[in-house]
Design a protein around this motif. Structure first.
Motif, PDB file in Angstrom:
ATOM      1  N   GLN A 167       0.844  -1.184   0.000  1.00  0.00           N
ATOM      2  CA  GLN A 167       0.000   0.000   0.000  1.00  0.00           C
ATOM      3  C   GLN A 167       0.887   1.245   0.000  1.00  0.00           C
ATOM      4  O   GLN A 167       1.806   1.357   0.808  1.00  0.00           O
ATOM      5  CB  GLN A 167      -0.913   0.009   1.228  1.00  0.00           C
ATOM      6  N   ARG A 205       0.140   4.068   0.979  1.00  0.00           N
ATOM      7  CA  ARG A 205      -0.087   4.794   2.231  1.00  0.00           C
ATOM      8  C   ARG A 205       0.938   4.379   3.290  1.00  0.00           C
ATOM      9  O   ARG A 205       1.363   5.182   4.112  1.00  0.00           O
ATOM     10  CB  ARG A 205      -1.504   4.524   2.743  1.00  0.00           C
ATOM     11  N   HIS A 206       1.376   3.111   3.248  1.00  0.00           N
ATOM     12  CA  HIS A 206       2.370   2.647   4.218  1.00  0.00           C
ATOM     13  C   HIS A 206       3.770   3.137   3.846  1.00  0.00           C
ATOM     14  O   HIS A 206       4.612   3.335   4.718  1.00  0.00           O
ATOM     15  CB  HIS A 206       2.359   1.122   4.307  1.00  0.00           C
ATOM     16  N   SER A 214       3.819   7.687   4.342  1.00  0.00           N
ATOM     17  CA  SER A 214       2.909   7.874   5.473  1.00  0.00           C
ATOM     18  C   SER A 214       2.512   9.332   5.703  1.00  0.00           C
ATOM     19  O   SER A 214       1.458   9.607   6.273  1.00  0.00           O
ATOM     20  CB  SER A 214       3.527   7.294   6.745  1.00  0.00           C
ATOM     21  N   ASP A 262      -4.306  12.214   1.190  1.00  0.00           N
ATOM     22  CA  ASP A 262      -5.109  11.271   0.403  1.00  0.00           C
ATOM     23  C   ASP A 262      -5.109  11.620  -1.083  1.00  0.00           C
ATOM     24  O   ASP A 262      -5.064  10.717  -1.926  1.00  0.00           O
ATOM     25  CB  ASP A 262      -6.557  11.260   0.912  1.00  0.00           C
ATOM     26  N   ILE A 288      -1.875  10.378  -2.678  1.00  0.00           N
ATOM     27  CA  ILE A 288      -1.892   8.909  -2.798  1.00  0.00           C
ATOM     28  C   ILE A 288      -2.765   8.499  -3.979  1.00  0.00           C
ATOM     29  O   ILE A 288      -2.380   7.631  -4.776  1.00  0.00           O
ATOM     30  CB  ILE A 288      -2.396   8.266  -1.489  1.00  0.00           C
ATOM     31  N   GLU A 341      -1.344   6.450  -7.211  1.00  0.00           N
ATOM     32  CA  GLU A 341      -1.920   5.154  -7.579  1.00  0.00           C
ATOM     33  C   GLU A 341      -2.418   5.144  -9.016  1.00  0.00           C
ATOM     34  O   GLU A 341      -2.234   4.162  -9.736  1.00  0.00           O
ATOM     35  CB  GLU A 341      -3.057   4.788  -6.620  1.00  0.00           C
TER      36      GLU A 341
END
Length: 109
Positions: A23, A25-26, A29, A33, A36, A40
């Motif tokens: 992910q 997001r990991h 960090s 949003d 991200i 993606e």
């Protein structure tokens, strides 16, 4: 993930071991949003599903505040010199001639 049709028939096709996806997001960090979501959509491997430039520029990341910093206010490394400051521009020469400097010479033939 569905590979594209005919891919396995290519002469240099290599089958790689499958790993579970990480992910974003990991990994990022501190990212918001909207960033991200942009990453993606740009990092999709299958080209027909990947977003193009026009779609990316319409995403909320590019319209959220704060607005981008003006180029002149961006930090510069200390070893970079500003060439514009070192040599006068033509505009400056014209302004000097109007403000009491010597007028440009007129050529007579």
């Amino acid at each position: 993930m569905q590979p594209w049709q005919g891919m396995k028939g290519l002469p240099d096709y290599v089958q790689f071991k499958q790993f579970p996806p990480q992910q974003l997001r990991h990994i990022f960090s501190a990212a918001a949003d909207d960033l991200i979501q942009l990453l993606e959509s740009l990092l999709v491997l299958f080209p027909p599903q990947r977003c193009d430039c026009t779609q990316a520029l319409q995403m909320s990341y590019f319209s959220n505040k704060p607005a981008p910093t003006v180029g002149a206010k961006l930090p510069m490394p200390s070893n970079v010199t500003r060439l514009e400051a070192e040599k006068p521009s033509l505009k400056r020469k014209l302004l000097d001639s109007i403000d009491g400097g010597s007028l440009p010479k007129k050529l007579l033939f």
